[in-house]
Design an enzyme around this catalytic site. Structure first.
Site, PDB file in Angstrom:
ATOM      1  N   CYS A   1       0.814  -1.221   0.000  1.00 43.54           N
ATOM      2  CA  CYS A   1       0.000   0.000   0.000  1.00 43.54           C
ATOM      3  C   CYS A   1       0.843   1.265   0.000  1.00 43.54           C
ATOM      4  O   CYS A   1       0.310   2.367  -0.106  1.00 43.54           O
ATOM      5  CB  CYS A   1      -0.958  -0.021   1.188  1.00 43.54           C
ATOM      6  SG  CYS A   1      -2.293  -1.224   0.993  1.00 43.54           S
TER       7      CYS A   1
ATOM      8  N   MET B   1     -16.634  10.082  -0.755  1.00 45.05           N
ATOM      9  CA  MET B   1     -16.634   9.926   0.697  1.00 45.05           C
ATOM     10  C   MET B   1     -15.309   9.422   1.267  1.00 45.05           C
ATOM     11  O   MET B   1     -15.199   9.246   2.475  1.00 45.05           O
ATOM     12  CB  MET B   1     -17.753   8.970   1.122  1.00 45.05           C
ATOM     13  CG  MET B   1     -19.151   9.512   0.879  1.00 45.05           C
ATOM     14  SD  MET B   1     -20.417   8.398   1.530  1.00 45.05           S
ATOM     15  CE  MET B   1     -21.881   9.420   1.317  1.00 45.05           C
TER      16      MET B   1
END
Length: 349
Positions: A17, A48
């Site tokens: 990541c 969001m």
């Protein structure tokens, strides 16, 4: 296809990541895209900063859809596949759902990796999907410059059990279910400097499915969930704070870390993503005046297949921590609180 077998991490400019675009870059890109919310059934869309998209099918069913893929964080091909699959499935659990199927996303430099190595990556991913009780029902593959593997995952959830990152309430306790330090460990791996036993610790953490998320979402005292991945505990905590319009306080001494994360960070095994993360959101984080730089960057350390950050009613926090630990997450603990105030994070000792 030849039979060369170089280190997987040598074929990638970044891993896990830590490959994610910096938060500020991602925000700039998304700001120029139309918000995907004109559909009444789309409960969670791309406006969001949440973990997955959620589409309500009927009064009893929501579909959760997500995708996650990255370049190698480790050199063992099977472990790379296992970590990538665990990380991808996590987004469904973080929304409160249960996965039902996955599609493989595969990009491999076929002139550099032999078929046996690539097969082991796919086998590793499939083994985690089997553990989660879902099939790898298909996928897509390309010839790429760097190795890339991940999944698109579909899950289901009752509408009442969808848990966004924006549901935190003032007074809530914050629980973290896994230790921080995966990025630090990966930096040490790249330099052949990871201490004995740490690789097994890292693999144990990054291949532990966050399936407890679905159980937590069924509890009305759990108000919000997110998983801690590439933006670090500060970045994903800040997403929670912004979505909930609250201030979060994290206690440094309460945050669980992998056993050698402090030592390795102090020695300088910091990923470039930590600095990019901090540059993106540091203005909204208040730190102790005496906090050394290596600890600051450790809090911005990109996690690959990290744990869940849970917001719950404070009087239930102790029992929930015990439940999570008994479910197989021994490092879980209460790490902070939420309060009314500007959307920021305050770190205390």
């Amino acid at each position: 296809m030849n039979t060369l077998a170089p280190r997987l991490t040598d074929l990638a400019h970044g891993g896990g990541c830590g490959c994610k675009l910096a938060p500020s870059v991602l925000q700039q890109l998304l700001a120029n895209q139309p918000a995907a919310r004109p559909f009444a059934q789309l409960l969670v869309g791309n406006d969001m900063a949440d973990d997955a998209a959620v589409w309500q099918v009927d009064d009893n069913t929501c579909v959760i859809a997500t995708t996650d893929f990255f370049m190698p964080i480790v050199d063992d091909p099977r472990d790379f596949g296992r970590i990538a699959a665990t990380n991808a499935i996590s987004d469904v659990y973080a929304m409160g759902g249960k996965p039902i199927l996955a599609l493989a996303i595969v990009g491999m430099p076929i002139n550099k990796l032999d078929s046996t190595t690539i097969a082991k990556i796919l086998e590793g991913g499939a083994s985690i999907c089997a553990e989660a009780g879902i099939p790898v029902a298909g996928g897509h593959s390309i010839d790429s410059v760097e190795p890339i593997y991940g999944l698109a995952v579909i899950g289901l959830c009752h509408p009442s059990e969808v848990r966004r990152n924006g549901g935190v309430k003032a007074g809530d306790a914050l629980i973290l279910t896994k230790g921080i330090g995966v990025g630090i460990y990966s930096a040490a791996i790249k330099k052949n400097a990871l201490p004995p036993g740490c690789y097994e610790e890292m693999i144990g953490s990054t291949t532990l499915l966050n399936r407890i998320g679905a159980d937590l979402a069924a509890d009305p005292d759990v108000h919000a969930l997110t998983d801690v991945t590439g933006f670090g505990v500060l970045g994903h905590g800040l997403e929670m704070a912004r979505a909930s319009q609250l201030s979060l306080t994290l206690r440094l001494s309460a945050i669980p870390f992998l056993s050698q994360a402090y030592m390795l960070a102090e020695q300088g095994f910091i990923t470039g993503a930590s600095g990019r993360n901090w540059a993106s959101y540091g203005a909204d984080v208040v730190l102790p005046d005496d906090l050394p730089d290596w600890q600051r960057l450790l809090l911005a350390d990109p996690q690959t297949s990290g744990g869940l950050l849970v917001a719950c009613a404070p009087e239930k926090a102790g029992a929930l921590v015990e439940k999570v630990r008994l479910a197989g997450y021994p490092l879980a603990g209460i790490v902070g609180t939420a309060a009314a105030g500007a959307a920021q994070i305050k770190v205390i000792s």
